[in-house]
Motif scaffolding. Structure first.
Motif, PDB file in Angstrom:
ATOM      1  N   CYS A 189      30.010  18.096  17.420  1.00 52.77           N
ATOM      2  CA  CYS A 189      28.886  18.507  18.269  1.00 52.77           C
ATOM      3  C   CYS A 189      28.247  17.315  18.986  1.00 52.77           C
ATOM      4  N   GLY A 190      28.726  16.109  18.713  1.00 50.46           N
ATOM      5  CA  GLY A 190      28.125  14.918  19.305  1.00 50.46           C
ATOM      6  C   GLY A 190      26.695  14.695  18.857  1.00 50.46           C
ATOM      7  N   PHE A 191      26.392  15.044  17.598  1.00 53.08           N
ATOM      8  CA  PHE A 191      25.018  15.058  17.104  1.00 53.08           C
ATOM      9  C   PHE A 191      24.862  14.226  15.831  1.00 53.08           C
ATOM     10  N   ALA A 192      23.736  13.536  15.724  1.00 49.36           N
ATOM     11  CA  ALA A 192      23.359  12.819  14.506  1.00 49.36           C
ATOM     12  C   ALA A 192      21.875  13.041  14.241  1.00 49.36           C
ATOM     13  N   ALA A 193      21.542  13.216  12.976  1.00 49.92           N
ATOM     14  CA  ALA A 193      20.144  13.315  12.548  1.00 49.92           C
ATOM     15  C   ALA A 193      19.847  12.093  11.683  1.00 49.92           C
ATOM     16  N   ALA A 194      18.829  11.329  12.064  1.00 50.10           N
ATOM     17  CA  ALA A 194      18.437  10.135  11.312  1.00 50.10           C
ATOM     18  C   ALA A 194      17.053  10.336  10.723  1.00 50.10           C
ATOM     19  N   ASP A 195      16.864   9.811   9.524  1.00 43.56           N
ATOM     20  CA  ASP A 195      15.596   9.894   8.803  1.00 43.56           C
ATOM     21  C   ASP A 195      15.269   8.484   8.338  1.00 43.56           C
ATOM     22  N   ILE A 196      14.173   7.935   8.834  1.00 47.31           N
ATOM     23  CA  ILE A 196      13.794   6.558   8.512  1.00 47.31           C
ATOM     24  C   ILE A 196      12.363   6.584   7.968  1.00 47.31           C
ATOM     25  N   ALA A 215       0.854  -1.178   0.000  1.00 48.51           N
ATOM     26  CA  ALA A 215       0.000   0.000   0.000  1.00 48.51           C
ATOM     27  C   ALA A 215       0.896   1.235   0.000  1.00 48.51           C
ATOM     28  N   PRO A 216       0.489   2.316  -0.675  1.00 49.31           N
ATOM     29  CA  PRO A 216       1.322   3.525  -0.724  1.00 49.31           C
ATOM     30  C   PRO A 216       1.229   4.325   0.571  1.00 49.31           C
ATOM     31  N   SER A 217       1.646   3.712   1.646  1.00 53.85           N
ATOM     32  CA  SER A 217       1.647   4.390   2.936  1.00 53.85           C
ATOM     33  C   SER A 217       2.806   3.836   3.758  1.00 53.85           C
ATOM     34  N   GLY A 218       3.186   4.591   4.765  1.00 47.91           N
ATOM     35  CA  GLY A 218       4.281   4.129   5.598  1.00 47.91           C
ATOM     36  C   GLY A 218       4.458   5.007   6.813  1.00 47.91           C
ATOM     37  N   THR A 219       5.491   4.716   7.579  1.00 47.06           N
ATOM     38  CA  THR A 219       5.791   5.491   8.775  1.00 47.06           C
ATOM     39  C   THR A 219       7.119   6.204   8.562  1.00 47.06           C
ATOM     40  N   HIS A 220       7.113   7.496   8.857  1.00 49.48           N
ATOM     41  CA  HIS A 220       8.291   8.342   8.688  1.00 49.48           C
ATOM     42  C   HIS A 220       8.761   8.780  10.069  1.00 49.48           C
ATOM     43  N   VAL A 221       9.987   8.393  10.413  1.00 47.39           N
ATOM     44  CA  VAL A 221      10.553   8.703  11.719  1.00 47.39           C
ATOM     45  C   VAL A 221      11.743   9.631  11.534  1.00 47.39           C
ATOM     46  N   LEU A 222      11.747  10.738  12.260  1.00 51.57           N
ATOM     47  CA  LEU A 222      12.875  11.667  12.278  1.00 51.57           C
ATOM     48  C   LEU A 222      13.431  11.677  13.694  1.00 51.57           C
ATOM     49  N   ALA A 223      14.745  11.537  13.818  1.00 54.38           N
ATOM     50  CA  ALA A 223      15.365  11.483  15.143  1.00 54.38           C
ATOM     51  C   ALA A 223      16.574  12.404  15.203  1.00 54.38           C
ATOM     52  N   ASP A 224      16.577  13.301  16.168  1.00 54.38           N
ATOM     53  CA  ASP A 224      17.735  14.136  16.492  1.00 54.38           C
ATOM     54  C   ASP A 224      18.372  13.509  17.727  1.00 54.38           C
ATOM     55  N   SER A 278      11.723   1.966   1.193  1.00 55.19           N
ATOM     56  CA  SER A 278      12.031   3.396   1.123  1.00 55.19           C
ATOM     57  C   SER A 278      13.479   3.677   1.498  1.00 55.19           C
ATOM     58  N   HIS A 279      13.778   4.220   2.719  1.00 58.73           N
ATOM     59  CA  HIS A 279      15.163   4.609   3.006  1.00 58.73           C
ATOM     60  C   HIS A 279      15.440   4.785   4.498  1.00 58.73           C
ATOM     61  N   ILE A 280      16.733   4.787   4.816  1.00 57.13           N
ATOM     62  CA  ILE A 280      17.251   5.237   6.105  1.00 57.13           C
ATOM     63  C   ILE A 280      18.432   6.145   5.761  1.00 57.13           C
ATOM     64  N   SER A 281      18.466   7.342   6.331  1.00 55.11           N
ATOM     65  CA  SER A 281      19.628   8.201   6.122  1.00 55.11           C
ATOM     66  C   SER A 281      20.118   8.735   7.461  1.00 55.11           C
TER      67      SER A 281
END
Length: 124
Positions: A79-86, A7-16, A69-72
């Motif tokens: 800065c000890g920082f990561a941004a993840a996009d799943i 189905a053309p749907s999904g879950t988009h997770v953004l994590a700082d 889809s993707h994970i980036s």
């Protein structure tokens, strides 16, 4: 009309993710291995990946393309920082991917947002 496999749907997770040890954020090979393992943990199929390091001790940007889809990830070791996009559709479980990433990187602070994405007719 052919039946869609997913189905053309999904879950988009953004994590700082903050408060991460710098040595965990500057190796393309380690981050690629981590994101590929995260995809596997989420029951997603890896198609291709590409990672780029910006120099010794500097950040990495990388993406794992999935059938779902993707994970980036984008990192700033200074800065000890990561941004993840799943983003995952089908039967994949992005929350499992994020759990593995957080377990490996051990951030002291995590700000996470998740959104269900679908065409408007499917959300009704």
């Amino acid at each position: 009309m052919p039946t869609a496999v997913h189905a053309p749907s999904g879950t988009h997770v953004l994590a700082d993710l903050s408060g991460i040890a710098a040595e965990k954020l500057s190796s393309c090979a380690q981050l690629e291995s981590l994101l590929r393992a995260a995809a596997e943990a989420a029951h997603a199929q890896v198609l291709f990946s590409h990672f780029h390091g910006f120099g010794e001790g500097l950040g990495v940007t990388g993406v794992v393309l999935l059938a779902e889809s993707h994970i980036s990830i984008h990192t700033w070791p200074e800065c000890g920082f990561a941004a993840a996009d799943i983003f995952m559709c089908g039967n994949a479980q992005p929350e499992l991917a994020l759990a593995l990433i957080k377990d490996a990187l051990q951030p002291s602070i995590s700000q996470v947002s998740a959104m269900r994405r679908a065409p408007p007719a499917m959300l009704e």
